[in-house]
Design an enzyme around this catalytic site. Structure first.
Site, PDB file in Angstrom:
ATOM      1  N   THR A  16      20.444 -38.922   1.282  1.00 36.25           N
ATOM      2  CA  THR A  16      20.576 -38.143   0.052  1.00 36.25           C
ATOM      3  C   THR A  16      21.934 -37.468  -0.023  1.00 36.25           C
ATOM      4  OG1 THR A  16      18.185 -37.766  -0.091  1.00 36.25           O
ATOM      5  CG2 THR A  16      19.604 -36.218  -1.267  1.00 36.25           C
ATOM      6  N   GLU A  64       0.824  -1.202   0.000  1.00 39.17           N
ATOM      7  CA  GLU A  64       0.000   0.000   0.000  1.00 39.17           C
ATOM      8  C   GLU A  64       0.866   1.262   0.000  1.00 39.17           C
ATOM      9  OE1 GLU A  64      -2.163  -2.922   2.853  1.00 39.17           O
ATOM     10  OE2 GLU A  64      -0.152  -2.626   2.018  1.00 39.17           O
ATOM     11  N   CYS A  94      -0.592   0.161   7.667  1.00 39.70           N
ATOM     12  CA  CYS A  94      -1.031   0.589   6.333  1.00 39.70           C
ATOM     13  C   CYS A  94      -2.451   1.154   6.368  1.00 39.70           C
ATOM     14  CB  CYS A  94      -0.955  -0.578   5.357  1.00 39.70           C
ATOM     15  SG  CYS A  94       0.737  -1.091   5.003  1.00 39.70           S
TER      16      CYS A  94
END
Length: 366
Positions: free
Chosen positions: A199, A55, A87
């Site tokens: 992994t 905004e 805002c």
């Protein structure tokens, strides 16, 4: 102004918010468009935590013309002082006549108070315009701000028979180049990327974002209950991103000191012998990691799913059949079909000869 115009301008605001995914840390992505007499006079997006909200940028562009205008905001304007002023106060100060909001902010510090503040100052407020799209863009923020837990997206690339690799462990490459590029975009949009020690030992990955244009590298997270990660692992020898190793209280304190001396953060989650994944998610949330891309092997995938810790599943399927035992999900399994984890809000997309299926998880066994 009719609903079609409202949706048009809100769509523009949502487009801007979408482009900022991955940049705002634990903050939501938000876009704003300011319109007066059929002309767009201001546009803005929240680009980085601690800087001006959408905004503010849009109103700065609109200047004095903002008086009497309509502001389209993808998330309810904030009403509290954080790293920036509220805002809602700025919209009131600029004498905006009308505010159209896509979704109400789930943050307990806002949660409707921004809308009420605007209305109490005579500003017309319309809510719910393209709300579903706004909520989808901020699904990670919505979970984190209400629970303190990271939003976990499980990503896998597999053959049609659900295999992550050949029987010898070879996995390069299952998916095609388009799918791999999409995955790097996903890394850019998540704060953390998580794998298991299996992994790391098998692939020695860097776990960085490699896109055509530079992307943001997520924090690298390794589940390693016995601290088996070798000193020569690339994760320990590249400074492109921070690295966190999640282990247990049984881990060798000497090894912990060695890793911490390399700048690695160590989280002790549970008394062992396995990492308490539920505790790990809570502790990672406390580290302000609001979203995690899980790129685990079958065992970690299965454990996270079984524990109900996965929020979204994204599966890339290649038109290949290879057999073997390297399954996408490795766990004991459920006793009955009605206990299976199901996907909702399913999205299906083709990437050349690969198929991507994504959806939100719904648990029936917990």
């Amino acid at each position: 102004m009719n609903i079609l115009n409202d949706e048009f301008y809100m769509s523009l605001a949502l487009d801007m918010a979408e482009k900022a995914q991955g940049q705002t840390d634990i903050n939501p992505v938000v876009g704003c468009v300011v319109v007066k007499d059929g002309r767009i006079i201001g546009m803005g997006a929240h680009l980085r935590r601690g800087t001006g909200h959408a905004e503010v940028h849009a109103l700065n562009m609109a200047g004095a013309e903002a008086e009497g205008a309509t502001a389209y905001v993808t998330l309810e304007p904030c009403s509290h002082y954080g790293k920036t002023p509220p805002c809602s106060d700025r919209l009131i100060k600029e004498k905006v006549q009308r505010v159209v909001v896509a979704a109400v902010d789930p943050n307990p510090q806002v949660a409707g108070s921004g809308i009420e503040r605007l209305r109490s100052h005579g500003i017309e407020v319309v809510t719910g315009v393209l709300a579903d799209r706004s909520e989808r863009l901020n699904e990670t923020f919505n979970k984190y701000i209400t629970t303190g837990l990271p939003f976990v997206t499980l990503k896998t690339a597999s053959t049609l028979d659900g295999r992550l690799a050949s029987r010898t462990g070879d996995s390069k490459w299952i998916s095609n180049s388009d799918a791999r590029e999409r995955v790097h975009g996903m890394r850019h949009r998540h704060q953390g990327i998580m794998v298991g020690i299996g992994t790391v030992l098998a692939d020695d990955p860097e776990l960085t974002t490699r896109t055509a244009t530079p992307g943001i590298n997520p924090v690298r997270i390794v589940i390693d209950s016995q601290l088996r990660i070798p000193d020569q692992a690339r994760l320990l020898n590249t400074d492109q991103a921070d690295t966190i190793i999640v282990t247990t209280t049984q881990a060798d304190p000497v090894r912990i000191s060695q890793l911490e001396n390399k700048g690695i953060r160590i989280l002790r989650c549970g008394e062992g012998p396995q990492v308490d994944l539920t505790l790990a998610m809570r502790m990672l949330g406390e580290q302000e990691i609001s979203s995690i891309l899980l790129e685990g092997g079958g065992r970690l995938n299965g454990s996270m799913l079984e524990a109900g810790l996965v929020d979204r599943v994204t599966l890339f399927f290649a038109p290949k059949l290879i057999g073997g035992s390297m399954s996408t999900f490795t766990f004991d399994g459920f006793e009955k079909m009605n206990q299976a984890v199901t996907l909702e809000q399913v999205e299906v997309e083709t990437l050349d000869d690969n198929v991507c299926i994504s959806g939100r998880t719904r648990y029936h066994h917990l």
